[in-house]
Design a protein around this motif. Structure first.
Motif, short mmCIF file in Angstrom:
data_model
loop_
_atom_site.label_atom_id
_atom_site.label_comp_id
_atom_site.label_asym_id
_atom_site.label_seq_id
_atom_site.Cartn_x
_atom_site.Cartn_y
_atom_site.Cartn_z
N LYS A 29 0.82 -1.22 0.00
CA LYS A 29 0.00 0.00 0.00
C LYS A 29 0.85 1.26 0.00
O LYS A 29 0.32 2.37 -0.15
CB LYS A 29 -0.92 0.03 1.24
CG LYS A 29 -2.03 -0.97 1.19
CD LYS A 29 -3.12 -0.51 0.27
CE LYS A 29 -4.33 -1.39 0.41
NZ LYS A 29 -5.40 -0.96 -0.46
N ARG A 30 2.15 1.12 0.21
CA ARG A 30 3.03 2.28 0.24
C ARG A 30 4.41 1.84 -0.23
O ARG A 30 4.85 0.73 0.04
CB ARG A 30 3.11 2.82 1.66
CG ARG A 30 3.98 4.04 1.80
CD ARG A 30 3.91 4.63 3.21
NE ARG A 30 4.99 5.58 3.34
CZ ARG A 30 5.84 5.63 4.34
NH1 ARG A 30 5.72 4.81 5.36
NH2 ARG A 30 6.81 6.50 4.37
N LYS A 31 5.10 2.74 -0.95
CA LYS A 31 6.47 2.52 -1.40
C LYS A 31 7.26 3.77 -1.04
O LYS A 31 6.73 4.87 -1.11
CB LYS A 31 6.51 2.29 -2.91
CG LYS A 31 5.81 1.03 -3.37
CD LYS A 31 5.62 0.92 -4.88
CE LYS A 31 6.81 1.19 -5.73
NZ LYS A 31 6.61 0.91 -7.16
N ALA A 32 8.54 3.58 -0.68
CA ALA A 32 9.36 4.74 -0.34
C ALA A 32 10.80 4.55 -0.81
O ALA A 32 11.36 3.46 -0.70
CB ALA A 32 9.35 4.99 1.16
N ASP A 87 -1.40 -1.24 8.48
CA ASP A 87 0.03 -1.50 8.34
C ASP A 87 0.41 -2.69 9.22
O ASP A 87 0.14 -2.70 10.42
CB ASP A 87 0.81 -0.25 8.77
CG ASP A 87 2.29 -0.33 8.49
OD1 ASP A 87 2.80 -1.42 8.13
OD2 ASP A 87 2.96 0.70 8.66
N TYR A 94 5.85 -1.33 1.80
CA TYR A 94 5.13 -1.47 3.08
C TYR A 94 3.95 -2.41 2.91
O TYR A 94 3.11 -2.21 2.03
CB TYR A 94 4.66 -0.09 3.55
CG TYR A 94 5.81 0.83 3.87
CD1 TYR A 94 6.13 1.12 5.19
CD2 TYR A 94 6.58 1.41 2.86
CE1 TYR A 94 7.19 1.95 5.51
CE2 TYR A 94 7.65 2.25 3.17
CZ TYR A 94 7.95 2.51 4.49
OH TYR A 94 9.01 3.34 4.80
N ARG A 137 8.01 -5.06 6.22
CA ARG A 137 8.44 -4.40 5.00
C ARG A 137 9.26 -5.37 4.15
O ARG A 137 9.90 -6.27 4.67
CB ARG A 137 9.35 -3.20 5.30
CG ARG A 137 8.93 -2.33 6.47
CD ARG A 137 7.83 -1.39 6.12
NE ARG A 137 7.49 -0.50 7.22
CZ ARG A 137 6.30 -0.49 7.80
NH1 ARG A 137 5.37 -1.35 7.46
NH2 ARG A 137 6.03 0.39 8.76
N TYR A 156 0.50 -4.20 4.00
CA TYR A 156 -0.75 -3.94 4.73
C TYR A 156 -1.65 -5.16 4.65
O TYR A 156 -1.62 -5.90 3.66
CB TYR A 156 -1.48 -2.74 4.12
CG TYR A 156 -0.89 -1.40 4.50
CD1 TYR A 156 -1.59 -0.52 5.30
CD2 TYR A 156 0.37 -1.03 4.03
CE1 TYR A 156 -1.06 0.71 5.65
CE2 TYR A 156 0.91 0.20 4.38
CZ TYR A 156 0.20 1.07 5.19
OH TYR A 156 0.73 2.27 5.55
N LEU A 184 1.68 -0.15 -6.54
CA LEU A 184 0.88 -0.23 -5.32
C LEU A 184 -0.28 -1.17 -5.59
O LEU A 184 -0.78 -1.25 -6.71
CB LEU A 184 0.36 1.16 -4.94
CG LEU A 184 1.42 2.19 -4.54
CD1 LEU A 184 0.77 3.53 -4.27
CD2 LEU A 184 2.20 1.71 -3.33
#
Length: 186
Positions: free
Chosen positions: A90-93, A140, A133, A144, A135, A179
């Protein structure tokens, strides 16, 4: 005197040093086992676009088509510290910041309490150059898929539960998955 040629050579050297994978700079000159290098392999278990994490064998598969997957070597959690089942990215960084979880601090306060306020992203951050990330049910999981500052952990069960990859390998995976990607942890 700085010439155009010297400036150009210096710039190329600086850029090359920046993009080299973390394990290339390791003081011990870590050499990864070739089986943990990214490679195309036969794989039939899940539909294309799915990431499958095989914690027992230390591999992550990105299913690319029916019968083929891109396989990467990984480091995983110690016994009892791994996520199992399904999750969604649900999230990438890029160059993510990191903060140990409350459980990590509780298990090993001497090691983690000093990082309770977090560590900014960068080459010395434990999450490495990229993080995906995971989920479950919109929440969350605190797990990771991420890079590592400890390339020798690839092929081993030593982490606090997350899936570790060589920085260059997680960068490759990061570019390949959107995502919403389904992740199955065996």
């Amino acid at each position: 005197m700085i010439t155009r040629r010297n400036l150009l050579i210096g710039s190329v050297g600086a850029v090359g040093a920046f993009v080299m994978p973390a394990y290339a700079h390791d003081k011990k000159q870590f050499k990864i086992d070739p089986k943990f290098e990214p490679q195309s392999v036969r794989y039939f278990s899940y539909p294309p676009g799915t990431i499958v994490v095989d914690t027992k064998n230390h591999f992550l598969y990105l299913v690319q088509s029916f019968g083929r997957a891109r396989r990467y070597g990984i480091g995983v959690g110690k016994a009892g510290l791994s996520l199992k089942g399904e999750a969604v990215i649900k999230r990438k960084a890029e160059w993510p910041s990191w903060r140990p979880t409350a459980n990590m601090i509780r298990r090993n306060p001497g090691k983690y309490r000093k990082y309770a306020n977090g560590v900014p992203g960068g080459p010395n951050n434990p999450l490495g150059s990229r993080a995906l990330y995971l989920y479950r049910n919109g929440r969350d999981t605190m797990y990771r898929i991420h890079g590592t500052t400890e390339p020798s952990s690839i092929g081993r069960s030593v982490s606090n539960g997350c899936v570790r990859m060589i920085n260059a390998h997680v960068e490759d995976l990061y570019e390949r998955v959107p995502l919403g990607t389904r992740v199955v942890v065996l």
